[in-house]
Design a protein around this motif. Structure first.
Motif, PDB file in Angstrom:
ATOM      1  N   VAL A 169      15.513  10.013   9.326  1.00 41.64           N
ATOM      2  CA  VAL A 169      16.606   9.849   8.557  1.00 41.64           C
ATOM      3  C   VAL A 169      16.135  10.444   6.941  1.00 41.64           C
ATOM      4  O   VAL A 169      15.084   9.840   6.512  1.00 41.64           O
ATOM      5  N   ASP A 170      16.935  11.172   6.303  1.00 40.12           N
ATOM      6  CA  ASP A 170      16.510  11.908   5.165  1.00 40.12           C
ATOM      7  C   ASP A 170      17.075  11.040   3.943  1.00 40.12           C
ATOM      8  O   ASP A 170      18.218  11.123   3.352  1.00 40.12           O
ATOM      9  N   ALA A 171      16.311  10.325   3.411  1.00 38.52           N
ATOM     10  CA  ALA A 171      16.395   9.413   2.061  1.00 38.52           C
ATOM     11  C   ALA A 171      15.124   8.947   1.645  1.00 38.52           C
ATOM     12  O   ALA A 171      14.203   8.748   2.141  1.00 38.52           O
ATOM     13  N   PRO A 172      15.185   8.830   0.467  1.00 38.01           N
ATOM     14  CA  PRO A 172      13.719   8.839  -0.540  1.00 38.01           C
ATOM     15  C   PRO A 172      13.343   7.494  -0.148  1.00 38.01           C
ATOM     16  O   PRO A 172      11.898   7.264  -0.535  1.00 38.01           O
ATOM     17  N   ASN A 173      13.930   6.196   0.308  1.00 40.08           N
ATOM     18  CA  ASN A 173      13.196   5.211   0.515  1.00 40.08           C
ATOM     19  C   ASN A 173      13.211   4.853   2.318  1.00 40.08           C
ATOM     20  O   ASN A 173      13.177   3.688   2.732  1.00 40.08           O
ATOM     21  N   VAL A 174      13.239   5.944   2.765  1.00 42.29           N
ATOM     22  CA  VAL A 174      13.187   5.750   4.388  1.00 42.29           C
ATOM     23  C   VAL A 174      11.847   6.878   4.711  1.00 42.29           C
ATOM     24  O   VAL A 174      11.777   7.643   4.929  1.00 42.29           O
ATOM     25  N   LYS A 175      10.923   5.910   5.481  1.00 43.18           N
ATOM     26  CA  LYS A 175       9.985   6.601   6.383  1.00 43.18           C
ATOM     27  C   LYS A 175      10.210   6.898   7.819  1.00 43.18           C
ATOM     28  O   LYS A 175      10.244   5.977   8.357  1.00 43.18           O
ATOM     29  N   PRO A 176      10.478   8.023   8.367  1.00 39.19           N
ATOM     30  CA  PRO A 176      10.492   8.538   9.595  1.00 39.19           C
ATOM     31  C   PRO A 176       9.137   8.137  10.302  1.00 39.19           C
ATOM     32  O   PRO A 176       8.216   8.600   9.953  1.00 39.19           O
ATOM     33  N   ILE A 177       9.202   7.630  11.336  1.00 43.68           N
ATOM     34  CA  ILE A 177       7.900   7.363  12.332  1.00 43.68           C
ATOM     35  C   ILE A 177       8.258   7.966  13.716  1.00 43.68           C
ATOM     36  O   ILE A 177       9.013   7.486  14.480  1.00 43.68           O
ATOM     37  N   ASP A 182       5.597   6.235   1.110  1.00 44.18           N
ATOM     38  CA  ASP A 182       6.577   7.447   0.737  1.00 44.18           C
ATOM     39  C   ASP A 182       7.434   7.755   1.900  1.00 44.18           C
ATOM     40  O   ASP A 182       7.400   7.063   3.100  1.00 44.18           O
ATOM     41  N   ASN A 183       8.352   8.878   1.684  1.00 44.39           N
ATOM     42  CA  ASN A 183       9.484   9.067   2.735  1.00 44.39           C
ATOM     43  C   ASN A 183       8.808  10.166   3.779  1.00 44.39           C
ATOM     44  O   ASN A 183       9.748  10.874   4.379  1.00 44.39           O
ATOM     45  N   VAL A 190       3.337   1.527  12.643  1.00 42.36           N
ATOM     46  CA  VAL A 190       3.658   0.527  11.906  1.00 42.36           C
ATOM     47  C   VAL A 190       2.949  -0.214  11.228  1.00 42.36           C
ATOM     48  O   VAL A 190       3.127  -0.737   9.909  1.00 42.36           O
ATOM     49  N   ILE A 191       1.816  -0.714  11.495  1.00 40.71           N
ATOM     50  CA  ILE A 191       0.866  -1.536  10.538  1.00 40.71           C
ATOM     51  C   ILE A 191       0.415  -0.683   9.434  1.00 40.71           C
ATOM     52  O   ILE A 191       0.246  -0.864   8.250  1.00 40.71           O
ATOM     53  N   GLU A 192       0.225   0.763   9.726  1.00 38.24           N
ATOM     54  CA  GLU A 192      -0.067   1.902   8.587  1.00 38.24           C
ATOM     55  C   GLU A 192       0.936   1.643   7.446  1.00 38.24           C
ATOM     56  O   GLU A 192       0.745   1.818   6.246  1.00 38.24           O
ATOM     57  N   THR A 193       2.105   1.981   7.920  1.00 42.66           N
ATOM     58  CA  THR A 193       3.277   2.073   6.856  1.00 42.66           C
ATOM     59  C   THR A 193       3.459   0.774   6.186  1.00 42.66           C
ATOM     60  O   THR A 193       3.764   0.851   4.980  1.00 42.66           O
ATOM     61  N   ILE A 194       3.290  -0.384   6.832  1.00 35.79           N
ATOM     62  CA  ILE A 194       3.535  -1.588   5.759  1.00 35.79           C
ATOM     63  C   ILE A 194       2.272  -1.758   4.926  1.00 35.79           C
ATOM     64  O   ILE A 194       2.563  -2.158   3.988  1.00 35.79           O
ATOM     65  N   GLY A 195       1.083  -1.545   5.451  1.00 37.31           N
ATOM     66  CA  GLY A 195      -0.132  -1.275   4.409  1.00 37.31           C
ATOM     67  C   GLY A 195       0.133  -0.433   3.476  1.00 37.31           C
ATOM     68  O   GLY A 195      -0.218  -0.778   2.292  1.00 37.31           O
ATOM     69  N   ALA A 196       0.896   0.489   3.640  1.00 37.51           N
ATOM     70  CA  ALA A 196       1.095   1.743   2.704  1.00 37.51           C
ATOM     71  C   ALA A 196       1.995   1.145   1.560  1.00 37.51           C
ATOM     72  O   ALA A 196       1.927   0.984   0.424  1.00 37.51           O
ATOM     73  N   ASP A 197       3.071   0.455   2.180  1.00 33.99           N
ATOM     74  CA  ASP A 197       4.093  -0.205   1.349  1.00 33.99           C
ATOM     75  C   ASP A 197       3.492  -1.335   0.436  1.00 33.99           C
ATOM     76  O   ASP A 197       3.851  -1.362  -0.654  1.00 33.99           O
ATOM     77  N   LEU A 198       2.348  -2.125   0.886  1.00 31.41           N
ATOM     78  CA  LEU A 198       1.782  -3.406   0.225  1.00 31.41           C
ATOM     79  C   LEU A 198       1.025  -2.995  -0.781  1.00 31.41           C
ATOM     80  O   LEU A 198       0.899  -3.393  -1.846  1.00 31.41           O
TER      81      LEU A 198
END
Length: 353
Positions: free
Chosen positions: A128-136, A299-300, A286-294
């Motif tokens: 999904v191409d959006a600045p606030n969406v990270k594809p996994i 980033d997207n 998922v864990i890595e992505t949430i850690g990065a958000d915290l």
């Protein structure tokens, strides 16, 4: 009817998937106190206990809740009509992070992300191409290549098969890799193992049309068995359990599970027919992505799981280890190393970039 299913972080920390036990069943509630940071996950129509990517995504969210002491809950979709409303409901909780699972949720994720630019989203198995969406996403073709090579080397009949729940890139990527792995085995060993169920050139093959109806999976797998297939790789979520059920009724037939280790997650009576599984390390992503958000580094840029970064792999052979000669296992190690080094390129129309 839409169901809102919420699990407290404390309960999530205490419930751990062990052996073949089912995923924890969330308790139903109507409201929750939003802490300083919270995350919500929305499943696709396969539900939470799909023994596939919803389940592994949920396990990752549970682990993140424990690791980071955050509140993490799930909204479970039971049909396609639940998808967009559940994403809207997840956003309405006021949580900072929303995880959606599967291509079915791409449009709803994009719509809500566009309307809520301050909320961070991640989506599993879709771009999904959006600045606030990270594809996994995961280059599952790399691991499926190993699985195809293995299947060709183990097959006694010289016929193997694969099928999908639907003709979508996250599914066909598995099928492409599997077919290519069989082809490499044939080239290297002057063999003629055939693959039923998928034509990579035509990008067409056998599909059940959904990811929930186990009976469809059993019927399709049985048709392959009737044609001589002795190893089958279903890429169809819960539907794949039907293939395992058909295999358990036919001596000499095994399956290759996908997304997580079927020997662990399938019902106990089906585990013995699992040759291996094509793994996606969704939980860790998922864990890595949430850690990065915290920590403020969200980033997207797409996370792409590969053999090199441990995002994909094949599982051990468990009860079927006796079918795999040492020489074949050594060949798999060599092929894995060659893929990681870029010597063997596993590519196809659905390869994530």
């Amino acid at each position: 009817m839409r169901r809102l299913i919420i699990v407290s972080a404390l309960a999530a920390a205490a419930l751990v998937l062990v052996g073949c036990a089912p995923a924890p069943t969330p308790a139903v509630t109507t409201d929750a106190t939003v802490p300083d940071y919270c995350a919500r996950m929305v499943t696709n129509s396969g539900g939470l206990e799909d023994r596939s990517f919803n389940q592994s995504s949920w396990e990752g969210l549970q682990e993140a809740a424990t690791k980071y002491s955050i509140d993490a809950d799930a909204l479970v979709s039971t049909s396609e009509t639940d998808l967009a409303p559940n994403v809207s409901q997840a956003v309405a909780t006021g949580c900072q992070f929303i995880l959606t699972v599967g291509y079915e949720l791409a449009d709803a994720t994009l719509a809500e992300a566009t309307a809520n630019p301050d909320v961070h989203f991640a989506i599993v198995d879709e771009f999904v191409d959006a600045p606030n969406v990270k594809p996994i996403v995961f280059d599952t073709a790399q691991a499926s290549f190993l699985a195809g090579y293995l299947a060709a080397g183990v097959s006694k009949t010289g016929i193997v098969a694969t099928f999908g729940g639907g003709n979508q890139p996250p599914v066909t990527l598995f099928l492409d890799g599997f077919v290519d792995g069989v082809a490499m085995y044939n080239d290297k060993h002057q063999a003629a193992v055939r693959v039923l169920g998928w034509d990579k050139t035509a990008q067409d093959g056998s599909f059940t049309g959904d990811f929930e109806d186990v009976n469809k999976g059993k019927a399709l797998a049985q048709s392959f068995i009737d044609q001589g297939a002795d190893i089958i790789m279903p890429v169809a979520g819960q539907v794949g359990q039907g293939a395992a059920a058909a295999a358990i009724e036919t001596p000499g037939v095994t399956i290759i599970w996908v997304d997580n280790d079927g020997f662990v997650t399938l019902p106990a009576q089906l585990q013995s027919v699992v040759l291996t599984s094509v793994l996606k390390n969704t939980s860790a992503a998922v864990i890595e992505t949430i850690g990065a958000d915290l920590d403020g580094s969200f980033d997207n840029e797409a996370f792409v799981g590969t053999l090199k970064n441990g995002g994909v792999e094949i599982a051990g052979f468990h009860d079927q280890a006796g079918l795999v000669p040492v020489e074949l296992s050594d060949e798999l190690d060599q092929i894995r190393a060659a893929i990681v080094a870029g010597i063997i390129a596993v590519t196809g129309p659905s390869t994530p970039q």
